[in-house]
Design an enzyme around this catalytic site. Sequence first.
Site, short mmCIF file in Angstrom:
data_model
loop_
_atom_site.label_atom_id
_atom_site.label_comp_id
_atom_site.label_asym_id
_atom_site.label_seq_id
_atom_site.Cartn_x
_atom_site.Cartn_y
_atom_site.Cartn_z
N SER A 1 43.93 34.89 32.27
CA SER A 1 42.58 35.17 31.80
C SER A 1 42.56 35.52 30.31
CB SER A 1 41.97 36.33 32.59
OG SER A 1 40.74 36.74 32.02
N GLY B 1 41.33 34.31 43.64
CA GLY B 1 41.42 35.39 42.68
C GLY B 1 41.70 36.76 43.27
N ARG B 2 40.68 37.43 43.76
CA ARG B 2 40.78 38.84 44.13
C ARG B 2 42.00 39.18 45.00
NH1 ARG B 2 35.19 37.64 44.53
NH2 ARG B 2 33.78 38.98 43.30
N TYR C 1 35.42 47.48 40.56
CA TYR C 1 35.29 46.42 39.56
C TYR C 1 35.85 45.10 40.08
CZ TYR C 1 36.43 43.48 35.58
OH TYR C 1 36.56 42.40 34.74
N GLN D 1 42.95 30.47 30.28
CA GLN D 1 41.49 30.41 30.40
C GLN D 1 40.87 31.18 29.25
OE1 GLN D 1 39.78 33.53 31.61
NE2 GLN D 1 37.81 32.62 31.04
N HIS E 1 31.92 31.68 39.98
CA HIS E 1 32.59 32.88 39.44
C HIS E 1 32.79 33.94 40.53
CE1 HIS E 1 33.52 34.06 35.15
NE2 HIS E 1 33.91 35.13 35.80
N GLY F 1 35.65 32.48 47.00
CA GLY F 1 35.52 32.82 48.41
C GLY F 1 36.65 32.40 49.32
#
Length: 433
Positions: free
Chosen positions: A149, A373-374, A67, A169, A320, A352
């Site tokens: 988030s 993010g990730r 995910y 957000q 996104h 990215g």
Amino acid sequence: MSKPEATGRDPIGRAGGSAPQGTGAPPAVPAPAGPAARVPRRLRRVYALADFEDAARRHLPKPLFGYVAAATETRASFRDNRAVFDEIQFLPRVLTDVSRRSQETTLFGRRWAQPFGIAPMGVTALTAYRGDLALAQAAAQANLVDIMSGSSLIRLEEVVQVAPNTWFQAYLPNEPQRIAALVDRVAKAGFGTLVVTVDTAVVQNRENNLRVGFKTPLQPSFRLLWEGLTHPAWVTSTFLRTLLVHGMPHFENNFAERGEPLVSRKVDRDFAGREHLDWGDIARIRRQWTGNLVLKGILRPQDAQIAREHGVDGIIVSNHGGRQLDGAVSPMRMLPAVKAVAGDMTVMIDSGFRRGTDILKALALGAQYVFIGRPFNYAAAIGGEAGVRHAIAMLSAEIRADMGLLGINGLDELGPDLLHLGGSLRREIDRAC
């Protein structure tokens, strides 16, 4: 239309109160990862952000890792988000005194220690124990921006209490009254910056989530049982610990009221029904919200112009992370064109970014801040708050070295003159501008 002023407001944007913490020297940034004795054992083989992904792949159950790592359909946007950086090279200065290097930057009148921050990510409290708090507290210690988030599993009031400079957000609800109620809740909690994500009008194709076995609501199955048995560290440190201490997680912040639990069959309705949202909703939010208003998900210069006309304070150029419309252009390709029409709006970017050099390339093309993010999600998953601090320190160390090699002391020295753009990218930028 009321907008915040940088002077006379506290660090989270409220009028009055004590003197702003951001007007003086920011807190010290964590030192770059040094001797192994100062780094938790589980992080000692993590030398770059990419290493967190490999560690998280082993630590997390396959559906959860899938995910977080997922992108939409063919992953074309996800791939180009990385490929675009290969089309940009540096033209470094030499024989320049670089002994006074500083990474400080200013957003909305407040000084931050780094030009990068943590992008909003949903359900991080499922991948890491109290994940939203781990991210926010590490960011607060390092004096960089963390965006919480709206799809989080910890109440926004709890996060802003321990990390007052966090941004919030929102995924807008499907009715004007519910939008107004959510905005009012965020304001009462003490947030100074509201980020509205605008590139999620409909639910994206979830094909790749289904391939790895992730879906909401969570449903008991033999596959989930097997994933738990084969990932005992995550089960004990995150899943069972959360259930025992805090109960079943709910989506806490999509609305003014508490959302559905993870296992509810009604949970999908919290993420649908946004098809009708338009610029009129942004206009109403601007009239209601007196803090900084940021729109996330802008790619078209025309949309940046409309945002400016609506009194928006900042935009995040974003696709996104490749998680919405497959084939959407990389934000880096559109950054100069968006910057050219942004006027006095603050222009930020995500999608990215993995290295210090990536960040410096974006700043040289006109971005004022970069969100990632990730990798921070993975860092929290395997190391909690210490993992996030380690990620921040590594990236900060990269940028410091890169600035020295590039021949600059301050981020304000960055510009297109320090870049060599590949032919296709140069043509794209010239055409867009």
